[in-house]
Design a protein around this motif. Structure first.
Motif, PDB file in Angstrom:
ATOM      1  N   ARG A   1      -9.460  -5.372 -11.217  1.00 21.47           N
ATOM      2  CA  ARG A   1      -9.009  -4.684 -10.004  1.00 21.47           C
ATOM      3  C   ARG A   1      -8.654  -5.691  -8.912  1.00 21.47           C
ATOM      4  O   ARG A   1      -7.656  -5.529  -8.214  1.00 21.47           O
TER       5      ARG A   1
ATOM      6  N   ARG B   1      -5.155  -6.024  -7.121  1.00 21.67           N
ATOM      7  CA  ARG B   1      -5.113  -5.749  -5.689  1.00 21.67           C
ATOM      8  C   ARG B   1      -4.429  -6.853  -4.880  1.00 21.67           C
ATOM      9  O   ARG B   1      -4.044  -6.633  -3.744  1.00 21.67           O
TER      10      ARG B   1
ATOM     11  N   ARG C   1       0.858  -1.183   0.000  1.00 23.29           N
ATOM     12  CA  ARG C   1       0.000   0.000   0.000  1.00 23.29           C
ATOM     13  C   ARG C   1       0.897   1.236   0.000  1.00 23.29           C
ATOM     14  O   ARG C   1       2.060   1.157   0.325  1.00 23.29           O
TER      15      ARG C   1
ATOM     16  N   TYR D   1      -3.190  -0.209 -10.705  1.00 27.40           N
ATOM     17  CA  TYR D   1      -4.399  -0.727 -11.323  1.00 27.40           C
ATOM     18  C   TYR D   1      -4.553  -0.221 -12.756  1.00 27.40           C
ATOM     19  O   TYR D   1      -4.981  -0.969 -13.634  1.00 27.40           O
ATOM     20  N   ALA D   2      -4.216   1.021 -13.015  1.00 26.21           N
ATOM     21  CA  ALA D   2      -4.401   1.598 -14.350  1.00 26.21           C
ATOM     22  C   ALA D   2      -3.654   0.810 -15.423  1.00 26.21           C
ATOM     23  O   ALA D   2      -4.112   0.714 -16.565  1.00 26.21           O
TER      24      ALA D   2
ATOM     25  N   HIS E   1      -2.045  -2.218  -4.060  1.00 22.74           N
ATOM     26  CA  HIS E   1      -3.210  -1.438  -3.652  1.00 22.74           C
ATOM     27  C   HIS E   1      -2.987   0.024  -4.027  1.00 22.74           C
ATOM     28  O   HIS E   1      -2.764   0.866  -3.169  1.00 22.74           O
ATOM     29  N   SER E   2      -3.014   0.323  -5.320  1.00 24.12           N
ATOM     30  CA  SER E   2      -2.869   1.714  -5.747  1.00 24.12           C
ATOM     31  C   SER E   2      -3.539   1.900  -7.098  1.00 24.12           C
ATOM     32  O   SER E   2      -3.579   0.983  -7.914  1.00 24.12           O
ATOM     33  N   ASP E   3      -4.075   3.086  -7.313  1.00 24.20           N
ATOM     34  CA  ASP E   3      -4.726   3.385  -8.582  1.00 24.20           C
ATOM     35  C   ASP E   3      -3.730   3.371  -9.734  1.00 24.20           C
ATOM     36  O   ASP E   3      -4.067   2.986 -10.847  1.00 24.20           O
ATOM     37  N   GLU E   4      -2.498   3.787  -9.479  1.00 24.70           N
ATOM     38  CA  GLU E   4      -1.480   3.797 -10.529  1.00 24.70           C
ATOM     39  C   GLU E   4      -1.190   2.384 -11.024  1.00 24.70           C
ATOM     40  O   GLU E   4      -1.099   2.141 -12.225  1.00 24.70           O
TER      41      GLU E   4
ATOM     42  N   SER F   1       2.804   1.062  -6.315  1.00 19.96           N
ATOM     43  CA  SER F   1       2.514   1.437  -7.698  1.00 19.96           C
ATOM     44  C   SER F   1       3.460   0.787  -8.702  1.00 19.96           C
ATOM     45  O   SER F   1       3.849   1.398  -9.682  1.00 19.96           O
TER      46      SER F   1
ATOM     47  N   ARG G   1     -14.127  -4.844 -14.952  1.00 24.23           N
ATOM     48  CA  ARG G   1     -13.226  -3.933 -14.226  1.00 24.23           C
ATOM     49  C   ARG G   1     -13.001  -4.408 -12.802  1.00 24.23           C
ATOM     50  O   ARG G   1     -11.896  -4.335 -12.274  1.00 24.23           O
TER      51      ARG G   1
END
Length: 135
Positions: free
Chosen positions: A86, A90, A54, A99-100, A94-97, A59, A82
């Motif tokens: 995800r 995960r 996290r 995941y993208a 655990h980061s949006d970067e 990332s 999606r």
């Protein structure tokens, strides 16, 4: 510690159970720090949705590297697809970067498979990426 998502299933097999010596001696190689943390967390009994890195160390590119097979099973333009992508991301990141990168790989491979156009950047010209970036 955050709780596991509702409906999440617990895995029975734990990393390192087939060769615990590798895990105990730290001789696992070829994985990034987020994946190594996830392996250690899972071996200690953590739920898969709570394992992994996290914050600023979450990332990495591990989620994107695992995403290729998902392109055969999940459509990232729909919520269920999606969510599955995800969840796979995960497990370690655990980061949006992080995941993208995973749905971007899935979109590119699905575009290549369906259109036969695998040239660099061809997946960025079509409408396939818009629902993923703007759900």
């Amino acid at each position: 510690m955050p709780s596991a998502p509702s409906g999440a299933r617990s895995a029975r097999a734990t990393p390192g159970q087939h060769d615990p010596h590798w895990l105990e001696t730290g001789r696992i190689s070829g994985v990034g720090p987020a994946t190594l943390k996830a392996i250690r967390d899972l071996a200690a009994g953590a739920h898969w949705a709570l394992a992994g890195a996290r914050g600023e160390f979450a990332s990495g590119s591990g989620a994107a590297m695992r995403a290729a097979p998902l392109s055969f099973f999940f459509d990232p333009s729909v919520e269920e697809g999606r969510r599955a992508i995800r969840d796979v991301a995960r497990i370690t990141h655990h980061s949006d970067e992080a995941y993208a990168g995973a749905p971007a790989v899935v979109v590119a491979l699905r575009h290549c498979a369906s259109n036969g156009d695998c040239s660099a950047g061809s997946h960025l010209r079509g409408p396939e990426l818009k629902p993923v970036l703007n759900p």
